[in-house]
Design a protein around this motif. Structure first.
Motif: not given
Length: 90
Positions: A22, A24, A43, A45-47, A59, A61-63, A66
């Motif tokens: 993940g 940004n 990558h 999941a992007h935030t 962030r 949620d992304r973590d 992943v």
């Protein structure tokens, strides 16, 4: 309702191969083509990279996405083993 492990494993097999990473949104531009090709370690999941507290949930949620995706094969194996053991004891 029991978890449909067969369906989850099917979805996991059809998804981009792990491990996922993940980052940004600004870090992603160089990895977008690799992600579309399904290369492992890309990558997914992007935030937004903002320091705004509103984006902290993004962030997190992304973590979580992943981490769960990377742990999925082990979780499936443990659940199958636990179900088999329960069936033996019944």
């Amino acid at each position: 309702m029991p978890i449909d492990l067969d369906e989850l494993e099917r979805l996991e097999r059809e998804a981009t191969q792990g491990p996922w990473a993940g980052g940004n949104a600004f870090d992603m531009f160089t990895d977008d083509d690799a992600a579309r090709r399904g290369e492992p370690g890309t990558h997914i999941a992007h935030t937004d990279p903002s320091d705004d507290k509103e984006f902290d949930k993004g962030r997190a949620d992304r973590d979580l996405i992943v981490a769960l995706r990377n742990a999925a094969p082990a979780l499936f194996a443990e659940l199958r083993a636990a179900r088999a053991r329960i069936a033996e004891l019944e």
